[in-house]
Design an enzyme around this catalytic site. Structure first.
Site, mmCIF file in Angstrom:
data_model
loop_
_atom_site.group_PDB
_atom_site.id
_atom_site.type_symbol
_atom_site.label_atom_id
_atom_site.label_comp_id
_atom_site.label_asym_id
_atom_site.label_seq_id
_atom_site.Cartn_x
_atom_site.Cartn_y
_atom_site.Cartn_z
ATOM 1 N N GLU A 166 -9.814 5.862 3.067
ATOM 2 C CA GLU A 166 -10.729 4.920 3.681
ATOM 3 C C GLU A 166 -9.715 3.680 3.974
ATOM 4 O O GLU A 166 -8.444 3.638 3.403
ATOM 5 C CB GLU A 166 -11.649 4.266 2.669
ATOM 6 N N LYS A 218 0.689 -1.152 -0.050
ATOM 7 C CA LYS A 218 -0.043 -0.018 0.118
ATOM 8 C C LYS A 218 0.846 1.118 0.235
ATOM 9 O O LYS A 218 0.356 2.411 -0.626
ATOM 10 C CB LYS A 218 -0.864 -0.006 1.086
ATOM 11 N N SER A 246 1.774 -9.899 -0.662
ATOM 12 C CA SER A 246 1.473 -8.431 -0.869
ATOM 13 C C SER A 246 1.356 -7.940 0.783
ATOM 14 O O SER A 246 1.661 -6.438 0.961
ATOM 15 C CB SER A 246 -0.059 -8.101 -1.028
#
Length: 400
Positions: A115, A93, A382
């Site tokens: 969010e 991210k 991830s």
């Protein structure tokens, strides 16, 4: 023209998917973001600044790890892990948060709205805001806030305001809705930093571009290690940013198979899942046309996944196109399979994967034995599982 360069078109369409289905109040803000990003994407100084942050702050490039013991135990394809869990903040991210943070600063915005579901995008956004001196407000569903309490604390320590969303299913869908309402109200000084490859144009394109560093590195690394491309790429798919980031630089390599793994929850038949391609249909959610889980009246269905980051009713529009074109395939694994994969990877390789990433590992556990030893299965790990330890420990105690 290369396949990956065809999409999206100027209006943000990936074939029949994507676009910008928003209220009039968001048309101009989205136009401003699109104009700013397209200008910066072609700006060498911007790209150089982003590359420097990725190298010196995020710690890229992330390693490509050969999972030797797991490979030996599965007696099939050689298994490689792209280690996004080793990026600063613990997941992929941060790649997108940094890129969009730089866009927001160039636009003169003072406040970031975001969010989060699993909390990793929230942590990455809060981190970037602290780094760049921006105010930060994160919306998070009450259900996700309970199961990702560690990440809530991390966000607050980084100076972010974490707003609890108690409407609807109290998960990622509702957090996105509240974040977009905030943006409409405060568009003059605020920038909405969307965390996945979904939403209205330009977000699916922009997030994909920032996350494609994953696939570019993985492609170079596997060629250096094996002198060939992988047989198959695997990544979990919620909104789909880590998957499209891995897939996109390989789109022209038609010999490379691509598999996205959705959240099967308690099984497709139960209705308690987040597998859009297994139980969904075409529709519009949060400004984009794509596959989503809805009833016959177009009302959004409740979703379920053990992993907060995959617990969302829609999938990114580029994934819908890739599925239609049969360039990528999509499957799902259950909560139970993902939890088992978490423990298997921990005990064979000493790596605690995020529950989201555990879905990709679970698929690999089934797929690798069906392949030959000269095949290469490359899985995008991830994120790391620190954030999920309390949740998994509670499940272990309950099961015991």
């Amino acid at each position: 023209m290369a396949f990956g360069d065809q999409y999206p078109d100027a209006l943000g369409h990936f074939g029949e998917y994507g676009g910008s289905f928003v209220a009039d109040t968001l048309v101009e803000p989205l136009r401003e973001v699109t104009e700013a990003y397209l200008g910066l994407r072609a700006n060498p100084a911007f790209q150089s600044e982003l590359a420097a942050y990725l190298k010196d702050y995020v710690g890229r490039e992330t390693p490509l790890t050969f999972a030797e013991r797991l490979t030996d135990s599965l007696k099939g394809a050689r298994l490689y892990l792209k280690r996004e869990d080793l990026a600063h903040t613990g997941a992929h991210k941060i790649n997108n948060a940094l890129g969009q943070g730089l866009v927001a600063k160039q636009m003169g915005k003072e406040r970031i709205i975001a969010e989060t579901g699993a909390g990793q995008h929230g942590v990455a956004t809060a981190t970037v805001c602290a780094l760049m001196g921006l105010k930060c407000t994160i919306y998070m569903g009450a259900e996700d806030r309970k199961r990702q309490a560690l990440n809530v604390t991390r966000m607050q320590m980084l100076g972010a305001e974490v707003v609890t969303v108690t409407s609807g299913s109290q998960t990622l869908k509702d957090a996105i809705s509240e974040a977009m309402r905030d943006w409409v109200t405060n568009v003059q000084n605020s920038y909405y930093l969307l965390g996945s490859a979904l939403g209205p144009h330009p977000y699916p394109m922009m997030v994909r571009d920032f996350q494609s560093v994953i696939g570019r590195e993985a492609r170079s690394q596997i060629l250096e290690r094996e002198n060939r491309l992988p047989t198959e790429l695997v990544a979990c798919v919620g909104g789909g940013s880590n998957a499209i980031g891995l897939f996109h630089p390989f789109l022209e390599d038609t010999s490379v198979k691509m598999t996205g793994v959705e959240a099967g929850g308690h099984g497709i038949e139960s209705g308690l899942h987040a597998a859009r391609f297994s139980g969904g249909s075409k529709g519009v959610l949060h400004g984009t046309m794509t596959y989503l889980l809805q009833d016959g009246n177009g009302q959004i269905n409740l979703t379920h996944s053990i992993s907060a980051g995959l617990d969302y009713a829609a999938v990114g529009p580029e994934h819908s196109l890739l599925r239609d074109l049969k360039r990528a395939q999509y499957t799902s694994v259950t909560d139970e399979e993902a939890l088992n994969a978490f423990h298997v990877l921990a005990k064979t390789e000493g790596i605690l994967p995020a529950l989201e990433s555990s879905h990709a590992i679970a698929y690999a556990l089934k797929r690798a034995p069906q392949m030959n030893r000269d095949d290469i299965l490359l899985v995008n790990l991830s994120g790391r599982g620190d954030k999920d330890v309390d949740q998994i420990a509670a499940l272990m105690g309950k099961n015991a």
